[in-house]
Design an enzyme around this catalytic site. Structure first.
Site, PDB file in Angstrom:
ATOM      1  N   ASP A 172      12.710  36.606  28.700  1.00  0.00           N
ATOM      2  CA  ASP A 172      14.164  36.713  28.865  1.00  0.00           C
ATOM      3  C   ASP A 172      14.940  36.001  27.756  1.00  0.00           C
ATOM      4  OD1 ASP A 172      14.497  38.353  31.110  1.00  0.00           O
ATOM      5  OD2 ASP A 172      14.355  36.696  32.534  1.00  0.00           O
ATOM      6  N   ARG A 208      12.303  30.495  33.294  1.00  0.00           N
ATOM      7  CA  ARG A 208      13.143  30.437  32.089  1.00  0.00           C
ATOM      8  C   ARG A 208      13.343  28.995  31.587  1.00  0.00           C
ATOM      9  NH1 ARG A 208      18.305  34.261  31.660  1.00  0.00           N
ATOM     10  NH2 ARG A 208      17.793  33.868  29.475  1.00  0.00           N
ATOM     11  N   ARG A 222      23.425  30.767  40.096  1.00  0.00           N
ATOM     12  CA  ARG A 222      22.768  30.023  39.013  1.00  0.00           C
ATOM     13  C   ARG A 222      23.463  28.679  38.773  1.00  0.00           C
ATOM     14  NH1 ARG A 222      19.442  33.840  36.035  1.00  0.00           N
ATOM     15  NH2 ARG A 222      18.712  35.308  37.620  1.00  0.00           N
ATOM     16  N   HIS A 249      25.362  36.466  37.467  1.00  0.00           N
ATOM     17  CA  HIS A 249      26.011  35.648  36.426  1.00  0.00           C
ATOM     18  C   HIS A 249      27.461  36.123  36.305  1.00  0.00           C
ATOM     19  CE1 HIS A 249      22.147  34.648  33.897  1.00  0.00           C
ATOM     20  NE2 HIS A 249      22.577  33.538  34.474  1.00  0.00           N
ATOM     21  N   CYS A 270      24.996  39.661  27.602  1.00  0.00           N
ATOM     22  CA  CYS A 270      23.831  38.784  27.827  1.00  0.00           C
ATOM     23  C   CYS A 270      23.069  38.532  26.531  1.00  0.00           C
ATOM     24  CB  CYS A 270      22.858  39.420  28.815  1.00  0.00           C
ATOM     25  SG  CYS A 270      23.529  39.730  30.436  1.00  0.00           S
TER      26      CYS A 270
HETATM   27  N1  ARG Z   1      16.522  38.365  33.513  1.00  0.00           N
HETATM   28  C1  ARG Z   1      17.545  37.451  33.119  1.00  0.00           C
HETATM   29  C2  ARG Z   1      17.872  36.499  34.266  1.00  0.00           C
HETATM   30  O1  ARG Z   1      17.823  36.898  35.387  1.00  0.00           O
HETATM   31  C3  ARG Z   1      18.763  38.192  32.669  1.00  0.00           C
HETATM   32  C4  ARG Z   1      19.814  37.297  32.100  1.00  0.00           C
HETATM   33  C5  ARG Z   1      21.054  38.030  31.701  1.00  0.00           C
HETATM   34  N2  ARG Z   1      21.978  37.201  31.040  1.00  0.00           N
HETATM   35  C6  ARG Z   1      23.287  37.114  31.294  1.00  0.00           C
HETATM   36  N3  ARG Z   1      24.026  36.413  30.509  1.00  0.00           N
HETATM   37  N4  ARG Z   1      23.819  37.703  32.333  1.00  0.00           N
HETATM   38  O2  ARG Z   1      18.145  35.353  34.068  1.00  0.00           O
END
Ligand code: ARG
Length: 268
Positions: free
Chosen positions: A57, A82, A128, A157, A251
């Site tokens: 990612d 991550r 998040r 997000h 993203c």
């Molecule tokens: N697979 C990643 C996650 O879930 C995607 C992140 C996408 N980034 C963003 N800025 N929305 O963290």
């Protein structure tokens, strides 16, 4: 930006990710290259951060941190999958000596959840980044932070549900937010562009606007028409492979913002 050399979907940390569905990495790379070259064609400078094996990612550079003026705060990720991206990106920031740099102490997914609009930062929590991270960002950048709550896991997000258009306006998808946050956004941005369901579910709001050109999914057809009617120049892009990880144009892009409080400089 970070080239998706190691991109794959091998875990699931948002509803878009299905490790059983194959991903075409070569196609992801060519779609990403088109995004990069499109930014350059429109006069934007792109710096590259090297991707790392085992961090699929890492292509989503918006999550690497937040940069405003000479200050940069590197991210601290929610999921263990991550977590190692934090130090990898931090390392890149250290090579940019113009930044006064710190590493977030609180869970903070960078520009995924923190969007600069004029002299405010809109910040999200719910999936998040934490509320404590909102306070940390306000202190670190000495800018007011407006906290918003995301409620639909597809829009995990802030940048999946909102796009910044200029210093005073945004486009967004109200159902992604709690009732209190919707009320706050309606009051702060009475002229906002409100996206349709069809735009939102292709992550049409996950775009980058330079004040006139708007780089976004070519599948966000309602939003493209509305932006054009409002005097913007929408530039549609196909990032279908990256969408399989829940990501889009924004993203993939960390913006290096000038400090909104400083005088515009004569330098290019
Ligand atoms: N697979 C990643 C996650 O879930 C995607 C992140 C996408 N980034 C963003 N800025 N929305 O963290």
């Amino acid at each position: 930006m970070c080239r998706p050399d190691h991109f794959e979907v091998c875990y699931s940390i948002n509803p878009w990710m299905n490790p059983a569905e194959p991903v075409d990495r070569a196609l992801a790379l060519s779609q990403w290259e088109t995004l990069r070259s499109t930014f350059e064609k429109y006069g934007h400078h792109v710096d590259l951060v090297p991707g790392e094996p085992g961090l699929p990612d890492m292509v989503f550079a918006a999550n690497s941190g937040l940069v405003v003026g000479d200050r940069a705060l590197s991210a601290r990720f929610t999921h263990p999958e991550r977590a190692a991206e934090g130090p990898a990106y931090h390392q890149w920031f250290t090579q940019r000596e113009r930044f006064e740099l710190a590493c977030a102490q609180e869970i903070n997914e960078g520009e995924g959840d923190f969007l600069l609009v004029g002299e405010h930062i809109l910040a999200a929590t719910g999936f998040r980044s934490s509320l404590a991270a909102h306070r940390e960002v306000a202190r670190f950048f000495d800018l007011p932070v407006v906290s918003l709550e995301l409620v639909d896991p597809r829009f995990y997000h802030l940048d999946t549900a909102m796009m910044v258009l200029d210093d005073a306006n945004i486009a967004y998808f109200p159902p992604a937010f709690s009732a209190a946050s919707r009320a706050m956004l309606a009051e702060l941005y009475p002229d906002a562009i409100v996206a349709t369901d069809a735009d939102a579910v292709v992550l049409g709001l996950n775009g980058v606007c330079d004040g006139h050109n708007v780089f976004l999914s070519d599948k966000a057809t309602d939003l493209i028409a509305t932006l054009r009617a409002n005097g913007y120049n929408p530039v549609g892009l196909d990032l279908s492979e990256l969408l399989k990880a829940g990501g889009g144009v924004k993203c993939c892009t960390l913006e290096i913002h000038d400090d909104p409080r400083s005088e515009p400089s004569a330098a290019a």
